[in-house]
Design a protein around this motif. Structure first.
Motif, PDB file in Angstrom:
ATOM      1  N   VAL A  85       5.350  -1.008   9.070  1.00 41.31           N
ATOM      2  CA  VAL A  85       6.524  -0.246   8.657  1.00 41.31           C
ATOM      3  C   VAL A  85       6.645  -0.285   7.142  1.00 41.31           C
ATOM      4  O   VAL A  85       6.872   0.742   6.494  1.00 41.31           O
ATOM      5  CB  VAL A  85       7.805  -0.796   9.315  1.00 41.31           C
ATOM      6  N   GLY A  86       6.468  -1.466   6.581  1.00 43.66           N
ATOM      7  CA  GLY A  86       6.552  -1.632   5.145  1.00 43.66           C
ATOM      8  C   GLY A  86       5.249  -1.418   4.407  1.00 43.66           C
ATOM      9  O   GLY A  86       5.199  -1.548   3.177  1.00 43.66           O
ATOM     10  N   ASN A  87       4.174  -1.056   5.151  1.00 46.35           N
ATOM     11  CA  ASN A  87       2.862  -0.822   4.524  1.00 46.35           C
ATOM     12  C   ASN A  87       2.428  -1.996   3.655  1.00 46.35           C
ATOM     13  O   ASN A  87       2.005  -1.808   2.501  1.00 46.35           O
ATOM     14  CB  ASN A  87       2.877   0.467   3.694  1.00 46.35           C
ATOM     15  N   THR A  88       2.529  -3.192   4.204  1.00 46.68           N
ATOM     16  CA  THR A  88       2.190  -4.384   3.433  1.00 46.68           C
ATOM     17  C   THR A  88       1.308  -5.310   4.278  1.00 46.68           C
ATOM     18  O   THR A  88       1.529  -5.449   5.486  1.00 46.68           O
ATOM     19  CB  THR A  88       3.457  -5.129   3.004  1.00 46.68           C
ATOM     20  N   VAL A  89       0.344  -5.930   3.635  1.00 50.44           N
ATOM     21  CA  VAL A  89      -0.476  -6.953   4.266  1.00 50.44           C
ATOM     22  C   VAL A  89      -0.270  -8.253   3.500  1.00 50.44           C
ATOM     23  O   VAL A  89      -0.103  -8.237   2.270  1.00 50.44           O
ATOM     24  CB  VAL A  89      -1.961  -6.540   4.324  1.00 50.44           C
ATOM     25  N   ALA A 113       0.830  -1.206   0.000  1.00 50.18           N
ATOM     26  CA  ALA A 113       0.000   0.000   0.000  1.00 50.18           C
ATOM     27  C   ALA A 113       0.857   1.245   0.000  1.00 50.18           C
ATOM     28  O   ALA A 113       1.874   1.311   0.692  1.00 50.18           O
ATOM     29  CB  ALA A 113      -0.906   0.015   1.218  1.00 50.18           C
ATOM     30  N   SER A 114       0.448   2.208  -0.779  1.00 48.67           N
ATOM     31  CA  SER A 114       1.078   3.519  -0.734  1.00 48.67           C
ATOM     32  C   SER A 114       0.244   4.406   0.167  1.00 48.67           C
ATOM     33  O   SER A 114      -0.963   4.216   0.286  1.00 48.67           O
ATOM     34  CB  SER A 114       1.146   4.126  -2.133  1.00 48.67           C
ATOM     35  N   GLY A 115       0.851   5.366   0.837  1.00 48.54           N
ATOM     36  CA  GLY A 115       0.093   6.276   1.680  1.00 48.54           C
ATOM     37  C   GLY A 115       0.127   5.893   3.142  1.00 48.54           C
ATOM     38  O   GLY A 115       0.104   4.724   3.502  1.00 48.54           O
ATOM     39  N   SER A 116       0.136   6.903   4.002  1.00 48.05           N
ATOM     40  CA  SER A 116       0.293   6.686   5.438  1.00 48.05           C
ATOM     41  C   SER A 116      -0.967   6.185   6.120  1.00 48.05           C
ATOM     42  O   SER A 116      -0.905   5.717   7.255  1.00 48.05           O
ATOM     43  CB  SER A 116       0.771   7.970   6.109  1.00 48.05           C
TER      44      SER A 116
END
Length: 113
Positions: free
Chosen positions: A74-78, A24-27
């Motif tokens: 941290v890596g914005n990943t699921v 995912a991009s974005g906070s």
């Protein structure tokens, strides 16, 4: 604008394993509940698993004990770890951010010998 990009699909034999990733991009990812859906041929899209920002997880009955959803804030990943795959798991798998219209493009998983 948030974007979701899935990867990891492919052909796997019955009883095998596969790990799907959704970047995912974005906070806003860190505060969002993330979900995995599947859509089998000719059927409606259905929820498979979800994970809250607190890391609380839930699963549909058909995958309990076989699939595990996890997230890396941290890596914005699921992730979706799929074990003991069955032919009926064959579908396009989508990543989704709950309460939004944000979906990934989907990744095909085919379970066949």
């Amino acid at each position: 604008q948030v974007q979701l990009v899935e990867s990891g699909g492919g052909l796997v034999q019955p009883g095998g394993s596969r790990r799907l990733s959704c970047a995912a991009s974005g906070s806003i990812f860190r505060g969002a509940t993330m979900e995995w859906y599947l859509q089998a041929p000719g059927k409606q899209r259905e929820l498979v698993a979800s994970i809250k920002r607190s890391y609380t997880t839930s699963y549909t009955d058909s995958v309990k004990g076989r699939f595990t959803i996890s997230r890396d804030n941290v890596g914005n990943t699921v992730y979706l770890q799929m074990n003991n795959l069955k032919p009926e798991d064959t579908a396009v798998y989508y990543c989704h951010m709950q309460y939004t219209n944000i979906w990934g493009q989907g990744t095909q998983v085919t379970v066949s010998s």
